[in-house]
Structure formats: C-alpha cells, structure tokens
Write a protein that holds these residues in place. Structure first.
Motif, mmCIF file in Angstrom:
data_model
loop_
_atom_site.group_PDB
_atom_site.id
_atom_site.type_symbol
_atom_site.label_atom_id
_atom_site.label_comp_id
_atom_site.label_asym_id
_atom_site.label_seq_id
_atom_site.Cartn_x
_atom_site.Cartn_y
_atom_site.Cartn_z
ATOM 1 N N PRO A 157 0.818 -1.217 0.000
ATOM 2 C CA PRO A 157 0.000 0.000 0.000
ATOM 3 C C PRO A 157 0.853 1.270 0.000
ATOM 4 O O PRO A 157 1.683 1.483 0.892
ATOM 5 C CB PRO A 157 -0.808 -0.131 1.295
ATOM 6 N N GLY A 158 0.695 2.079 -1.062
ATOM 7 C CA GLY A 158 1.426 3.331 -1.166
ATOM 8 C C GLY A 158 2.855 3.207 -1.645
ATOM 9 O O GLY A 158 3.550 4.225 -1.771
ATOM 10 N N LEU A 159 3.331 1.986 -1.943
ATOM 11 C CA LEU A 159 4.714 1.784 -2.398
ATOM 12 C C LEU A 159 4.701 1.220 -3.812
ATOM 13 O O LEU A 159 4.267 0.089 -4.043
ATOM 14 C CB LEU A 159 5.459 0.826 -1.471
ATOM 15 N N ARG A 160 5.195 2.016 -4.770
ATOM 16 C CA ARG A 160 5.265 1.571 -6.156
ATOM 17 C C ARG A 160 6.509 0.709 -6.377
ATOM 18 O O ARG A 160 7.509 0.844 -5.665
ATOM 19 C CB ARG A 160 5.320 2.771 -7.101
ATOM 20 N N LEU A 161 6.424 -0.147 -7.379
ATOM 21 C CA LEU A 161 7.569 -0.991 -7.717
ATOM 22 C C LEU A 161 8.814 -0.156 -7.960
ATOM 23 O O LEU A 161 9.911 -0.503 -7.506
ATOM 24 C CB LEU A 161 7.235 -1.833 -8.957
ATOM 25 N N ILE A 162 8.681 0.964 -8.658
ATOM 26 C CA ILE A 162 9.845 1.787 -8.985
ATOM 27 C C ILE A 162 10.524 2.353 -7.741
ATOM 28 O O ILE A 162 11.714 2.649 -7.745
ATOM 29 C CB ILE A 162 9.460 2.930 -9.954
ATOM 30 N N ASP B 15 -4.152 -2.128 -9.912
ATOM 31 C CA ASP B 15 -3.022 -1.241 -9.602
ATOM 32 C C ASP B 15 -1.956 -1.890 -8.731
ATOM 33 O O ASP B 15 -0.999 -1.233 -8.331
ATOM 34 C CB ASP B 15 -3.532 0.029 -8.919
ATOM 35 N N THR B 16 -2.108 -3.179 -8.437
ATOM 36 C CA THR B 16 -1.149 -3.887 -7.594
ATOM 37 C C THR B 16 -0.457 -4.976 -8.399
ATOM 38 O O THR B 16 -1.104 -5.705 -9.162
ATOM 39 C CB THR B 16 -1.859 -4.516 -6.376
ATOM 40 N N LEU B 17 0.856 -5.092 -8.239
ATOM 41 C CA LEU B 17 1.639 -6.104 -8.951
ATOM 42 C C LEU B 17 1.105 -7.500 -8.624
ATOM 43 O O LEU B 17 0.897 -7.841 -7.470
ATOM 44 C CB LEU B 17 3.108 -5.991 -8.520
ATOM 45 N N VAL B 18 0.876 -8.299 -9.667
ATOM 46 C CA VAL B 18 0.415 -9.672 -9.497
ATOM 47 C C VAL B 18 1.633 -10.592 -9.445
ATOM 48 O O VAL B 18 2.491 -10.558 -10.326
ATOM 49 C CB VAL B 18 -0.521 -10.080 -10.654
ATOM 50 N N THR B 19 1.703 -11.419 -8.397
ATOM 51 C CA THR B 19 2.823 -12.349 -8.231
ATOM 52 C C THR B 19 2.297 -13.761 -8.027
ATOM 53 O O THR B 19 1.137 -13.970 -7.642
ATOM 54 C CB THR B 19 3.701 -11.969 -7.034
ATOM 55 N N ASP B 20 3.177 -14.745 -8.258
ATOM 56 C CA ASP B 20 2.799 -16.133 -8.018
ATOM 57 C C ASP B 20 3.110 -16.511 -6.568
ATOM 58 O O ASP B 20 3.501 -15.663 -5.753
ATOM 59 C CB ASP B 20 3.490 -17.066 -9.017
ATOM 60 N N ASP B 21 2.966 -17.789 -6.231
ATOM 61 C CA ASP B 21 3.160 -18.232 -4.858
ATOM 62 C C ASP B 21 4.587 -18.025 -4.371
ATOM 63 O O ASP B 21 4.830 -17.935 -3.160
ATOM 64 C CB ASP B 21 2.780 -19.714 -4.720
ATOM 65 N N ALA B 22 5.526 -17.939 -5.303
ATOM 66 C CA ALA B 22 6.923 -17.706 -4.939
ATOM 67 C C ALA B 22 7.274 -16.222 -4.898
ATOM 68 O O ALA B 22 8.434 -15.863 -4.663
ATOM 69 C CB ALA B 22 7.839 -18.426 -5.922
ATOM 70 N N GLY B 23 6.275 -15.362 -5.118
ATOM 71 C CA GLY B 23 6.524 -13.926 -5.094
ATOM 72 C C GLY B 23 7.082 -13.369 -6.381
ATOM 73 O O GLY B 23 7.524 -12.217 -6.422
ATOM 74 N N VAL B 24 7.051 -14.167 -7.458
ATOM 75 C CA VAL B 24 7.593 -13.745 -8.754
ATOM 76 C C VAL B 24 6.463 -13.216 -9.625
ATOM 77 O O VAL B 24 5.383 -13.817 -9.688
ATOM 78 C CB VAL B 24 8.301 -14.917 -9.457
#
Length: 202
Positions: free
Chosen positions: A104-109, A163-172
């Motif tokens: 929340p509030g933290l962009r990937l960049i 608006d949120t990064l989608v990741t798999d079970d391993a966080g990738v």
C-alpha cells in the motif's frame, strides 16, 4: 474489428499482431521497419513513424481501435493528437510495471529491488499513464505487464489485477509476451477496463 498496432515489429507488438490475426481481426501493423513485422492473413504491414502525428493519423484513419506497443519516447500528447485527427476513439497501451504497487502506497519503482538502470525508461511509462488519466475524450486502457515480461510459451493462462503487482506463490511477477498478447486482445474484445489501468501475470 480493424485494429492498428503501433510498434508491430517489437516483442510485444509482434505477438499482439499475431494474436489479433489469429482471432480474425484485420490488422494494420505499423512500424518504422515493416519488413520486421510478422506476415500472414489479415495483416497489412505499413511503414510509419509515430513521432509524426499527422502522418500517423493518415495510417490509422477508419480503424476501430489502436494498440500502441511503442516505447515511451513517443509521448501521450503525440499519440492522442494522431487519434483525435483520425477520429479514432479507442486506445490500448502496452504500459510498464513500474507504477504498480507492491505494498500500500509503495510503487515498484520506489522499492529497493527496482534496478536503477531501468528508472529513466520506467519514468516515461509513468508520465504516459499520468497523462492518460486526465483524458476523457479518448477511451483508453493502459495495460501494465508483470515485472518480468519475456519470450515464452503461449499458455492462455494469466491472472488479472488493477493497480497492484500480481505475483505467483513464490513472489515472482512474470508473463510471456505471447500470454501478454492474449490478455491484451481479451481486453480489446471484452472492454472491461475503460479509462483505467490493469495488469496481468501468472
């Protein structure tokens, strides 16, 4: 539909061009080097420079939608000017993942893991999305890919986010260009995200 694909010779653009043609759409595939665009039934390869909005408007006139797979050295203002001149109301954009939130509030960049050498390029995508968010006369959609988008199989499987990064079970967070293209054409046909951003990953 008749769909113009800009940047049709690149990794994303070529897969989107193939996917559109596979589904029976008529594709005006536009790039500076049309000989590098995929060929096949339903694909018309055209030479064009998206930096020239007047010339681009001539190429896209009469299409139902434009899909842009361009680098962000072509600004939103330049591309929108071409659509307005041509009277095209629908735009789908191959975006970047950098503006997606990883918390929340933290962009990937802004996360420590984001490579510094990618930052300048990523800021172009963020500026493009910010410009689109103020536009109400064009029906735009900005499609952010997974953090890793790379060559790979066409599986037809992906998960959607906004608006949120989608990741798999391993966080990738990853997707192939072929499956990204499937998700792009699915959105073209289903029209679930008008004047909005979405993302997809495995």
């Amino acid at each position: 539909m008749i769909v113009a694909v800009l940047g049709a010779s690149g990794n994303a653009g070529s897969e989107i061009t193939r996917e559109l043609a596979r589904r029976g759409h008529h594709v005006r595939a536009i790039a500076r080097h049309p000989e590098k665009i995929p060929s096949g039934g339903g694909i018309t390869r055209l030479a064009g420079d998206a930096q020239d909005p007047e010339a681009l408007a001539q190429l896209i006139g009469g299409v139902d939608a434009v899909v842009s797979a361009l680098h962000f050295d072509v600004t939103a203002d330049t591309l929108l000017a071409a659509l307005r001149t041509a009277g095209v109301e629908r735009l789908l954009v191959t975006g970047g993942a950098a503006s997606l939130e990883v918390a929340p509030g933290l962009r990937l960049i802004d996360s420590p893991e984001f490579p510094a050498e990618w930052r300048a390029f990523a800021m172009g995508g963020i500026a493009f999305l910010d410009a689109l968010r103020g536009v109400d006369d064009i029906d735009w959609t900005f499609f952010s890919p997974a953090a890793l988008i790379e060559p790979g199989p066409r599986t037809g499987q992906y998960r959607i986010g906004t608006d949120t990064l989608v990741t798999d079970d391993a966080g990738v967070s990853r997707i192939s260009f072929a499956d990204y293209a499937i998700a792009m054409v699915d959105e073209l046909e289903a029209h679930r995200y008008p004047r909005a951003r979405f993302t997809a990953a495995y």
